[in-house]
Design an enzyme around this catalytic site. Structure first.
Site, PDB file in Angstrom:
ATOM      1  N   ASP A 459       0.869  -1.164   0.000  1.00 12.60           N
ATOM      2  CA  ASP A 459       0.000   0.000   0.000  1.00 12.60           C
ATOM      3  C   ASP A 459       0.918   1.229   0.000  1.00 12.60           C
ATOM      4  O   ASP A 459       2.085   1.132   0.395  1.00 12.60           O
ATOM      5  CB  ASP A 459      -0.875  -0.030   1.251  1.00 12.60           C
ATOM      6  CG  ASP A 459      -1.617   1.268   1.465  1.00 12.60           C
ATOM      7  OD1 ASP A 459      -2.286   1.713   0.522  1.00 12.60           O
ATOM      8  OD2 ASP A 459      -1.506   1.835   2.571  1.00 12.60           O
ATOM      9  N   ASP A 660      -1.578  -0.954   6.134  1.00 12.41           N
ATOM     10  CA  ASP A 660      -1.755  -0.416   7.488  1.00 12.41           C
ATOM     11  C   ASP A 660      -3.168   0.057   7.776  1.00 12.41           C
ATOM     12  O   ASP A 660      -3.524   0.252   8.933  1.00 12.41           O
ATOM     13  CB  ASP A 660      -0.799   0.770   7.707  1.00 12.41           C
ATOM     14  CG  ASP A 660      -1.240   2.003   6.940  1.00 12.41           C
ATOM     15  OD1 ASP A 660      -1.572   1.871   5.739  1.00 12.41           O
ATOM     16  OD2 ASP A 660      -1.269   3.091   7.545  1.00 12.41           O
ATOM     17  N   ASP A 664      -7.014  -1.688   3.751  1.00 12.20           N
ATOM     18  CA  ASP A 664      -6.061  -2.730   3.351  1.00 12.20           C
ATOM     19  C   ASP A 664      -6.432  -4.111   3.890  1.00 12.20           C
ATOM     20  O   ASP A 664      -5.891  -5.115   3.431  1.00 12.20           O
ATOM     21  CB  ASP A 664      -4.646  -2.380   3.843  1.00 12.20           C
ATOM     22  CG  ASP A 664      -4.118  -1.102   3.226  1.00 12.20           C
ATOM     23  OD1 ASP A 664      -4.386  -0.878   2.031  1.00 12.20           O
ATOM     24  OD2 ASP A 664      -3.443  -0.336   3.933  1.00 12.20           O
TER      25      ASP A 664
END
Length: 770
Positions: A459, A660, A664
């Site tokens: 990410d 995080d 996600d």
């Protein structure tokens, strides 16, 4: 102008993140409670299988997990639990002794004391056996001059008696216990082998050695029986010491556990055991105190050593409202804190539990090992009987003697312990090493899976980047005489009243440069556009260029600088004074300090980095270029990240997803390995297989490296354990005697068997430096 980030306090790892990281590894489900027993008496994989089967029959246990490496039994039960039936079932299964821990994060003091006592007893018996067996060897081999053959034979017998009856008693008792419960284990092999050699030798001595003229030709194996006992005891002692070293990670963590706290009681602060601290209690911390529980600073400022959690050597400043994690150390100031998480809820307790759970978990390959171990001892006994029969038939003049010798050697050289220890010891050491690096593996499956990763999907926001916008450039028009510092002062004075994330970045940049904000009047925020106010008599506008245009200010002088900043993905705040544009401030979510390094190291390991982000294409590619990531997939919603992960897996790759945020979590769960940043949300952490407590991308590299080393060690251990037995048993049976006249003696077999387990454990210990 590049801003150097100055952080007054560390945002990671928060106690809630650490708590959730460990909670994700709990064995208990939503309807069950986890209980941990320390167990004394486990010897080999046969013991594990026997105890597991026995406890699985106890009513009220939802699941049972027995670990040879950690000497633990973990069960999941209902709220109302009586440990007596579990302890009784263990005692009936093989004289195993279980000790229920009051808290599953406490040190197993009783069991540790008993294991240590047992290890000392084994060492003492090994020394006695080595001394006495040396005497047996000396007289049996006629190395002592001046002693007649008959006297030497009886002295050999005399020195062998205490070895067999006393030093080898644990094998005899263990074999009898296993037999009573319908199973066989390593004790069975040693006991049958030594007693066969001893009783055969007694028979030979009594029938042929009573007279001096018959003693010179005696063929007894008192020396073999005695040396087998001595070697096996020595190997068991060495194995116990090696296993103790393998469990050093948890013991090192437990040594950091706070024991007392200074808590307010009836208006004054008193020292109480940390277990008596309750949620909401007011605690006082003095310099040097270890923080007792998770909480928040109420008043005072200090610096806290969080290296226990983060590995960061520099102390982190803390003030009112900042979170404190139990187990960390207050370094400088005196502060008061409010307890928020206590007992087993603290981040420290949960991390200890997570490490223990992972160490006790079973790798997928262990199932195959268990199936082999379940039939290994009966198979070896069968091979020994077949060997006896074959040599009895072809052994010639000394057929009976040769047949017994070969059968005993087969029994002694076989080593089920090496197979039983091959996987769990490697897992235990690797998980402990990961904990020291700030990498928490949920279980052994995660450790094995991360070793096979080929693609690492990141990410962007909060993972590759800091997740907190920062001022990276300040541009002023030539006509503005105040320069960058004055522009930043004016903008920060106005933005201090705003709650927008970019406004926070501006005020932090001003604070980092020791810029004092000016007084502000007539402040007004226009949602989604910008802010306006009066600063020292001047009309100030801060916002988008469109906002300035709406207010009658032409931003043409800022267009080139704005375009350059936006091309690399930065957000742009335009600033105007008294109706004239004077400059702009570029704000970016910057790449983590270790981002490029981590990506480069992953590439060096042969992994392919990919970025999956919901952000726009321009900022995504700007960050990716700086990090060294070429494959960028931007504008993805959570379901789009899941689809991207599945597409990567569809290409045949084993995929790790690093994230995080809440968005996600689905992708973390869909990946082969989900890796959560310890600074992230609880939802992301709970969906992951690996948690990076430090919140550093170097942890991804550490996880892959430790996983690969662990898997290689497991494979080597299993190869050695199986190869050893496959090669050693035929040699012990004497397959090379007809061709090369080569045979393994029982003494050599005992030494080889003892060292095989030690070799496996010692090889696993090398992971401590992974």
């Amino acid at each position: 102008m590049r801003e150097l980030p100055v952080m007054p306090s560390s945002p990671s790892p928060s106690p809630s993140a650490a708590t959730s990281a460990a909670a994700a590894s709990d064995v208990a489900g939503p309807d069950g409670r986890r209980r941990v027993f320390d167990v004394v008496g486990l010897r080999c994989a046969g013991c594990v299988n026997g105890l597991t089967k026995a406890l699985s029959k106890v009513e009220g246990l939802e699941s049972v997990q027995v670990s040879l490496a950690t000497n633990e039994v973990i069960v999941v039960t209902g709220d109302h639990f009586d440990p007596a039936p579990v302890e009784d079932a263990a005692a009936r299964a093989g004289d195993f002794r279980l000790f229920l821990r009051a808290d599953d994060d406490e040190a197993p003091s009783v069991a540790d004391d008993l294991v240590a006592e047992e290890t000392r007893a084994v060492a003492r018996d090994a020394v006695i056996a080595l001394v006495l067996s040396s005497a047996v060897m000396a007289f049996g081999m006629r190395w002592v001059p001046g002693v007649s053959a008959a006297t030497a034979a009886w002295l050999t017998f005399a020195f062998a008696i205490p070895v067999q009856l006393w030093c080898a008693r644990r094998f005899t008792v263990g074999a009898w216990t296993a037999l009573r419960h319908g199973r066989a284990d390593m004790n069975t092999l040693v006991a049958v082998g030594t007693w066969t050699a001893f009783l055969w030798s007694v028979g030979v001595l009594l029938t042929s050695g009573a007279a001096a003229d018959g003693a010179d030709g005696l063929h007894t194996w008192f020396d073999s029986a005695a040396m087998i006992t001595a070697f096996v005891l020595t190997g068991r002692w060495m194995e116990a010491r090696a296993r103790h070293r393998a469990g050093g990670a948890v013991r090192a963590l437990l040594e950091l556990a706070p024991e007392t706290a200074r808590v307010e009681r009836d208006g004054e602060f008193v020292v109480v055991p940390v277990k008596e601290v309750r949620r909401g209690d007011l605690c006082e911390l003095r310099p040097g105190d270890r923080i007792p529980v998770d909480g928040v600073v109420i008043d005072g400022t200090t610096a806290v050593d969080e290296s226990m959690l983060t590995g960061e050597s520099l102390a982190v400043s803390k003030g009112p409202g900042d979170a404190l994690a139990g187990g960390t150390v207050n370094r400088t100031g005196s502060v008061r804190m409010k307890a928020q998480r206590v007992g087993s809820e603290t981040s420290f307790a949960r991390i200890v539990r997570a490490v223990r759970d992972a160490q006790a978990s079973r790798a997928p390959v262990q199932a195959m090992v268990d199936r082999v171990a379940g039939v290994f001892v009966p198979a070896v006994i069968t091979i020994a009987f077949v060997t006896f029969g074959v040599w009895l038939a072809i052994g010639g003049e000394d057929a009976l003697s040769n047949a017994i010798l070969r059968a005993v050697t087969v029994l002694i050289i076989s080593c089920p312990c090496a197979m039983g220890l091959a996987t769990p010891t490697a897992v235990m050491v690797a998980v402990g090493r990961g904990a020291r690096c700030g990498v928490i593996f949920r279980d052994a499956s995660a450790l094995e899976a991360v070793a096979q990763v080929g693609v690492v999907a990141f990410d962007k926001t909060g993972t590759l980047t800091e997740g907190r916008p920062r001022v990276t450039d300040v541009f002023t028009v030539p006509a503005f005489a105040g320069g960058e510092k004055e522009l930043l002062r004016v903008a920060a004075s106005v933005e201090a009243r705003s709650e927008h994330p970019l406004a926070d970045a501006v005020t932090r940049a001003a604070q980092a440069r020791d810029i004092t904000a000016a007084a502000v009047v007539d402040f007004e925020a226009v949602p989604g556009r910008g802010v306006r106010a009066r600063v020292e008599g001047a009309d100030v506008l801060v916002g988008s260029r469109a906002f300035l245009s709406e207010q009658g200010v032409a931003p043409d002088a800022l267009e080139d600088a704005a375009a350059a900043a936006e091309e690399r993905g930065a957000g742009v705040l335009a600033v105007a004074l008294d109706g004239a544009p004077v400059g702009l401030i570029a704000v970016e979510d910057t790449l983590r300090e270790d981002g490029a390094e981590a990506v480069a190291r992953l590439r060096a390991l042969g992994l392919r980095p990919v970025m999956l982000t919901g952000d726009r294409e321009a900022p995504a590619r700007a960050v990716a270029a700086e990090a060294g990531v070429e494959d960028v997939r931007a504008g993805l919603l959570p379901e789009g990240k899941v689809a991207a992960v599945r597409a990567l897996r569809g290409e045949g790759a084993t995929v790790a997803m690093v994230g995080d945020g809440i968005n996600d979590a689905p992708a973390l769960a869909a990946a082969d390995v989900g890796i959560a940043m310890g600074t992230g949300t609880d939802v992301a952490i709970e969906a992951s297989h690996v948690t990076l407590v430090k919140g550093s991308l170097r942890g991804v590299v550490d996880a892959v490296r430790i996983g690969r080393r662990a898997l290689a060690t497991i494979r080597w251990n299993l190869f050695w354990a199986f190869f050893y037995n496959v090669a050693a048993i035929p040699l012990a049976a004497g397959v090379l005697i007809p061709v090369f006249d080569f045979a393994i003696t029982p003494m050599f077999a005992a030494a080889a068997m003892a060292m095989s387990s030690v070799t496996v454990v010692s090889n696993s210990l090398r992971l401590r430096s992974a």
